[in-house]
Motif scaffolding. Structure first.
Motif, PDB file in Angstrom:
ATOM      1  N   VAL A   1       3.014   6.114  -0.242  1.00  0.00           N
ATOM      2  CA  VAL A   1       3.085   4.722   0.196  1.00  0.00           C
ATOM      3  C   VAL A   1       2.041   4.544   1.296  1.00  0.00           C
ATOM      4  N   PHE A   2       1.152   3.575   1.091  1.00  0.00           N
ATOM      5  CA  PHE A   2       0.047   3.397   2.022  1.00  0.00           C
ATOM      6  C   PHE A   2       0.405   2.381   3.101  1.00  0.00           C
ATOM      7  N   GLN A   3      -0.285   2.526   4.213  1.00  0.00           N
ATOM      8  CA  GLN A   3      -0.060   1.672   5.371  1.00  0.00           C
ATOM      9  C   GLN A   3      -0.230   0.184   5.030  1.00  0.00           C
ATOM     10  N   ASN A   4      -1.247  -0.124   4.211  1.00  0.00           N
ATOM     11  CA  ASN A   4      -1.529  -1.539   3.908  1.00  0.00           C
ATOM     12  C   ASN A   4      -0.859  -1.999   2.618  1.00  0.00           C
ATOM     13  N   TYR A   5       0.114  -1.220   2.124  1.00  0.00           N
ATOM     14  CA  TYR A   5       0.906  -1.519   0.917  1.00  0.00           C
ATOM     15  C   TYR A   5       0.097  -1.422  -0.366  1.00  0.00           C
TER      16      TYR A   5
ATOM     17  N   GLN B   1       6.573  -4.108   1.993  1.00  0.00           N
ATOM     18  CA  GLN B   1       6.718  -2.694   2.281  1.00  0.00           C
ATOM     19  C   GLN B   1       7.724  -2.059   1.312  1.00  0.00           C
ATOM     20  N   ARG B   2       8.830  -2.778   1.057  1.00  0.00           N
ATOM     21  CA  ARG B   2       9.839  -2.252   0.129  1.00  0.00           C
ATOM     22  C   ARG B   2       9.313  -2.226  -1.305  1.00  0.00           C
ATOM     23  N   ALA B   3       8.480  -3.222  -1.654  1.00  0.00           N
ATOM     24  CA  ALA B   3       7.872  -3.235  -2.996  1.00  0.00           C
ATOM     25  C   ALA B   3       6.971  -2.009  -3.166  1.00  0.00           C
ATOM     26  N   SER B   4       6.239  -1.714  -2.117  1.00  0.00           N
ATOM     27  CA  SER B   4       5.341  -0.576  -2.144  1.00  0.00           C
ATOM     28  C   SER B   4       6.136   0.737  -2.257  1.00  0.00           C
ATOM     29  N   LEU B   5       7.262   0.789  -1.562  1.00  0.00           N
ATOM     30  CA  LEU B   5       8.154   1.954  -1.658  1.00  0.00           C
ATOM     31  C   LEU B   5       8.714   2.070  -3.081  1.00  0.00           C
ATOM     32  N   ALA B   6       9.087   0.915  -3.654  1.00  0.00           N
ATOM     33  CA  ALA B   6       9.628   0.909  -5.023  1.00  0.00           C
ATOM     34  C   ALA B   6       8.592   1.436  -6.013  1.00  0.00           C
ATOM     35  N   ARG B   7       7.328   1.046  -5.803  1.00  0.00           N
ATOM     36  CA  ARG B   7       6.275   1.492  -6.711  1.00  0.00           C
ATOM     37  C   ARG B   7       6.083   3.016  -6.636  1.00  0.00           C
ATOM     38  N   ALA B   8       6.337   3.569  -5.446  1.00  0.00           N
ATOM     39  CA  ALA B   8       6.273   5.032  -5.325  1.00  0.00           C
ATOM     40  C   ALA B   8       7.487   5.675  -5.995  1.00  0.00           C
ATOM     41  N   LEU B   9       8.678   5.111  -5.738  1.00  0.00           N
ATOM     42  CA  LEU B   9       9.911   5.744  -6.219  1.00  0.00           C
ATOM     43  C   LEU B   9      10.091   5.629  -7.730  1.00  0.00           C
ATOM     44  N   VAL B  10       9.486   4.590  -8.331  1.00  0.00           N
ATOM     45  CA  VAL B  10       9.658   4.377  -9.771  1.00  0.00           C
ATOM     46  C   VAL B  10       9.084   5.562 -10.553  1.00  0.00           C
ATOM     47  N   GLN B  11       8.182   6.297  -9.907  1.00  0.00           N
ATOM     48  CA  GLN B  11       7.573   7.465 -10.553  1.00  0.00           C
ATOM     49  C   GLN B  11       8.478   8.695 -10.510  1.00  0.00           C
TER      50      GLN B  11
ATOM     51  N   PRO C   1       9.165  10.738  -8.055  1.00  0.00           N
ATOM     52  CA  PRO C   1       8.409  11.877  -7.536  1.00  0.00           C
ATOM     53  C   PRO C   1       9.349  12.926  -6.941  1.00  0.00           C
ATOM     54  N   GLN C   2       8.872  14.156  -6.899  1.00  0.00           N
ATOM     55  CA  GLN C   2       9.626  15.214  -6.213  1.00  0.00           C
ATOM     56  C   GLN C   2       9.316  15.194  -4.725  1.00  0.00           C
ATOM     57  N   LEU C   3       8.237  14.502  -4.404  1.00  0.00           N
ATOM     58  CA  LEU C   3       7.774  14.482  -3.020  1.00  0.00           C
ATOM     59  C   LEU C   3       7.289  13.070  -2.692  1.00  0.00           C
ATOM     60  N   LEU C   4       7.838  12.504  -1.609  1.00  0.00           N
ATOM     61  CA  LEU C   4       7.453  11.158  -1.194  1.00  0.00           C
ATOM     62  C   LEU C   4       6.596  11.257   0.068  1.00  0.00           C
ATOM     63  N   LEU C   5       5.432  10.606   0.031  1.00  0.00           N
ATOM     64  CA  LEU C   5       4.499  10.675   1.150  1.00  0.00           C
ATOM     65  C   LEU C   5       4.305   9.284   1.730  1.00  0.00           C
ATOM     66  N   LEU C   6       4.548   9.143   3.019  1.00  0.00           N
ATOM     67  CA  LEU C   6       4.489   7.829   3.659  1.00  0.00           C
ATOM     68  C   LEU C   6       3.496   7.879   4.816  1.00  0.00           C
ATOM     69  N   ASP C   7       2.438   7.069   4.730  1.00  0.00           N
ATOM     70  CA  ASP C   7       1.446   7.060   5.809  1.00  0.00           C
ATOM     71  C   ASP C   7       1.600   5.802   6.653  1.00  0.00           C
ATOM     72  N   GLU C   8       2.166   5.952   7.826  1.00  0.00           N
ATOM     73  CA  GLU C   8       2.373   4.824   8.742  1.00  0.00           C
ATOM     74  C   GLU C   8       2.929   3.612   7.999  1.00  0.00           C
ATOM     75  N   PRO C   9       4.030   3.774   7.276  1.00  0.00           N
ATOM     76  CA  PRO C   9       4.470   2.702   6.386  1.00  0.00           C
ATOM     77  C   PRO C   9       4.952   1.460   7.126  1.00  0.00           C
ATOM     78  N   LEU C  10       5.194   1.572   8.417  1.00  0.00           N
ATOM     79  CA  LEU C  10       5.811   0.451   9.129  1.00  0.00           C
ATOM     80  C   LEU C  10       4.884  -0.205  10.136  1.00  0.00           C
ATOM     81  N   SER C  11       3.637   0.263  10.206  1.00  0.00           N
ATOM     82  CA  SER C  11       2.807  -0.162  11.337  1.00  0.00           C
ATOM     83  C   SER C  11       2.367  -1.621  11.245  1.00  0.00           C
ATOM     84  N   ASN C  12       2.497  -2.242  10.058  1.00  0.00           N
ATOM     85  CA  ASN C  12       2.139  -3.658   9.981  1.00  0.00           C
ATOM     86  C   ASN C  12       3.317  -4.588  10.243  1.00  0.00           C
ATOM     87  N   LEU C  13       4.464  -4.028  10.593  1.00  0.00           N
ATOM     88  CA  LEU C  13       5.652  -4.865  10.791  1.00  0.00           C
ATOM     89  C   LEU C  13       5.902  -5.083  12.278  1.00  0.00           C
TER      90      LEU C  13
END
Ligand SMILES: Nc1ncnc2c1ncn2[C@@H]1O[C@H](COP(=O)(O)OP(=O)(O)OP(=O)(O)O)[C@@H](O)[C@H]1O
Ligand SMILES: [Mg+2]
Length: 344
Positions: free
Chosen positions: A88-92, A148-158, A160-172
């Motif tokens: 999940v990228f910082q800028n979604y 941000q939650r949509a971006s998280l959903a796009r990651a989770l729909v895959q 994954p065995q491993l979730l990577l979050l880069d500053e996911p909240l810094s734009n809030l």
């Protein structure tokens, strides 16, 4: 993604990861093991190499040396799309012309999953992040937290065995940041998914992590639970980076030691009738406590005091109830009561 999980292996293991960029070593022989289902934050100041580390874990960047193992499988030679991880990228990075549902479906369409399966998985994951009612909205029409939650959903729909979050909240904004980080932690725990969260916000790291890895100049200085990190920071750098602290370099402790430094947390300073004389130089009321600066034999110390706050100019007596001692930057001991010599 094929599931080749070795249930006895760590969820993620980094061994000796090194990355050189622009002639500088940005990540320096970094090793870290994360248990399955654990959330570990990479915390550190801007430029310390957090994103570079995460990009190597994701496969966007190849290390000079070292390896990345996910659930017991060496993924070092694999590109990002072949790794069992999602980021999940910082800028979604949401597509503006696609609906939320289409954005979330995107990785599954790229993977050529059957239409029916895509619909089911998208519906399921939108439900999980509480966005079902925005399935047909475009990203521009939903709030930052929802994006941000949509971006998280796009990651989770895959899945994954491993979730990577880069500053996911810094734009809030600050309030939303606290709410969304709790949501992310809740979802992460419900799914039991191994997660690496990159942040430079210590509150965020402390609030959501099982363990926090503090980075400085491309290295990990300490990996500990949030409580341990705060109580016993392993290095002077960690002590200064995590939580508020007073740093007192002592010149004359009788032991002639150079490079000795004491770190005192503001809440470990108390008024005491038989304490060291001090003068109040600043008072910042916070409601349930006051942040008070006192001058003690030439040192300015910050203390958190509850009860009735003193006034600027008051002559008081204080006691340092707990101090961490560092020798050449490394934790050397924790001193209990009666550490008056600290301020000698
Ligand atoms: N492609 C590149 N070429 C040269 N230097 C780079 C490159 N990418 C990153 N760097 C440098 O590597 C260092 C670490 O960058 P990185 O993005 O990993 O830091 P970070 O810890 O994520 O910082 P921030 O909190 O600001 O996001 C920085 O000094 C950066 O300028
Ligand atoms: Mg970064």
């Amino acid at each position: 993604m094929p599931d080749m999980t070795d249930s006895t292996a760590p969820g993620l293991r980094l061994a000796g990861l090194t990355k050189v960029l622009g002639g500088r070593t940005i990540v320096d022989d970094l090793s870290l093991s994360i248990a399955p289902g654990e959330l570990v934050s990479l915390l550190g100041p801007s430029g310390c190499g957090k994103t570079t580390t995460l990009r190597m874990i994701a496969g966007f960047l190849a290390p000079e040396s070292g390896s990345v193992e996910v659930a017991g499988r060496d993924v070092t030679p694999l590109g990002p799309e072949r790794r069992p991880s999602a980021m999940v990228f910082q800028n979604y990075a949401l597509w503006p012309h696609m609906t939320v549902a289409k954005n979330v479906a995107y990785p599954l369409r790229v993977a050529r999953r059957p239409r029916r399966e895509i619909a089911e998985r998208v519906a399921e994951v939108l439900e999980l992040v509480g966005l079902s009612h925005h399935a047909e909205s475009r990203p521009a029409r939903i709030s930052g937290g929802e994006q941000q939650r949509a971006s998280l959903a796009r990651a989770l729909v895959q899945r994954p065995q491993l979730l990577l979050l880069d500053e996911p909240l810094s734009n809030l904004d600050a309030k939303l940041r606290v709410r969304v980080r709790e949501e992310i932690r809740d979802i992460q725990q419900r799914l039991g998914i191994t997660t690496v969260l990159v942040t430079h916000d210590q509150d965020e790291a402390m609030a959501v992590s099982d363990r926090v890895a503090v980075m400085n100049h491309g290295r990990i200085e300490q990996v500990s639970t949030p409580g341990e990190l705060y109580r016993a920071p392993a290095t002077g750098f960690v002590a200064g980076f995590v939580g508020a602290s007073n740093r007192i370099a002592t010149l004359d402790l009788g032991d002639g030691a150079d490079g000795v430094e004491y770190v005192v947390r503001p809440e470990d300073i108390a008024f005491a009738a038989d304490g060291i004389p001090a003068r109040v130089t600043r008072v910042l009321p916070h409601g349930h406590f006051a942040e008070v600066a006192v001058s003690v034999r030439g040192h300015e110390l910050r203390a958190y005091l509850s009860g009735s706050a003193p006034a600027v100019g008051d002559e008081v007596r204080i006691r340092i109830e707990r101090a961490l001692r560092y020798v050449d930057g490394r934790l050397d001991g924790v001193h209990g009561a009666a550490v008056e010599e600290v301020a000698a």
